[in-house]
Design a protein around this motif. Sequence first.
Motif, PDB file in Angstrom:
ATOM      1  N   LEU A  95       2.983   8.536 -15.004  1.00 14.84           N
ATOM      2  CA  LEU A  95       4.323   8.098 -14.618  1.00 14.84           C
ATOM      3  C   LEU A  95       4.316   7.529 -13.193  1.00 14.84           C
ATOM      4  N   GLY A  96       3.594   8.193 -12.296  1.00  8.41           N
ATOM      5  CA  GLY A  96       3.476   7.710 -10.918  1.00  8.41           C
ATOM      6  C   GLY A  96       2.744   6.382 -10.839  1.00  8.41           C
ATOM      7  N   ALA A  97       1.709   6.217 -11.652  1.00 12.95           N
ATOM      8  CA  ALA A  97       0.977   4.942 -11.672  1.00 12.95           C
ATOM      9  C   ALA A  97       1.877   3.820 -12.192  1.00 12.95           C
ATOM     10  N   VAL A 107       7.742  -5.866  -8.184  1.00 12.33           N
ATOM     11  CA  VAL A 107       9.005  -6.214  -7.525  1.00 12.33           C
ATOM     12  C   VAL A 107       8.750  -6.794  -6.135  1.00 12.33           C
ATOM     13  N   LEU A 108       7.841  -6.192  -5.375  1.00  9.55           N
ATOM     14  CA  LEU A 108       7.563  -6.677  -4.018  1.00  9.55           C
ATOM     15  C   LEU A 108       6.928  -8.060  -4.016  1.00  9.55           C
ATOM     16  N   THR A 109       5.963  -8.283  -4.872  1.00 11.24           N
ATOM     17  CA  THR A 109       5.302  -9.592  -4.884  1.00 11.24           C
ATOM     18  C   THR A 109       6.209 -10.681  -5.435  1.00 11.24           C
ATOM     19  N   GLY A 119       0.813  -1.213   0.000  1.00  9.47           N
ATOM     20  CA  GLY A 119       0.000   0.000   0.000  1.00  9.47           C
ATOM     21  C   GLY A 119       0.844   1.260   0.000  1.00  9.47           C
ATOM     22  N   ILE A 120       1.855   1.290   0.849  1.00  3.70           N
ATOM     23  CA  ILE A 120       2.733   2.458   0.915  1.00  3.70           C
ATOM     24  C   ILE A 120       3.527   2.607  -0.385  1.00  3.70           C
ATOM     25  N   SER A 121       4.037   1.489  -0.897  1.00  5.02           N
ATOM     26  CA  SER A 121       4.850   1.538  -2.115  1.00  5.02           C
ATOM     27  C   SER A 121       4.045   1.949  -3.338  1.00  5.02           C
ATOM     28  N   MET A 122       2.739   1.759  -3.304  1.00  3.88           N
ATOM     29  CA  MET A 122       1.913   2.185  -4.435  1.00  3.88           C
ATOM     30  C   MET A 122       1.456   3.633  -4.289  1.00  3.88           C
ATOM     31  N   ARG A 171       5.138  -0.978 -10.916  1.00  6.61           N
ATOM     32  CA  ARG A 171       6.464  -1.601 -10.938  1.00  6.61           C
ATOM     33  C   ARG A 171       6.866  -2.017  -9.531  1.00  6.61           C
ATOM     34  N   ASN A 172       6.628  -1.147  -8.550  1.00  7.35           N
ATOM     35  CA  ASN A 172       6.909  -1.487  -7.159  1.00  7.35           C
ATOM     36  C   ASN A 172       6.100  -2.704  -6.719  1.00  7.35           C
TER      37      ASN A 172
END
Length: 116
Positions: free
Chosen positions: A50-52, A61-63, A17-20, A57-58
């Motif tokens: 760009l933020g989306a 990478v996390l999952t 949640g924070i990383s998104m 991407r985050n």
Amino acid sequence: MNDKKVLRSLVMITQIGISMMVPLFLCAGIGYWINGQFGIVAAFPILLCLGAGAAFRNLFVLTKTFYAKDIQKEAKQKEYMENLKAYHEKHPDEDFSDVMEGKKKRYPDPKGPTRS
């Protein structure tokens, strides 16, 4: 052990949640600021996209790191079954029905005794 998995999953959900949200709101804020300062109307939607993209991407990478152990375990099981099939092709007269159905292992585990 079960509590550890629950805690790890809860931490992972929070981290996702924070990383998104951070890249999404940060890029949207910068786009809004650029729009207000310089009057560039296209800055907000471009930076929002760009933020989306950075957020997803985050997420990827996390999952990917979260499921790395499961992927390795599946690869080991697949390798075991392929080795078993190759052995069966060399020794077709042996019965492998109980092994192929998952009732017992053909080869002993290096970590401990074979369990039937």
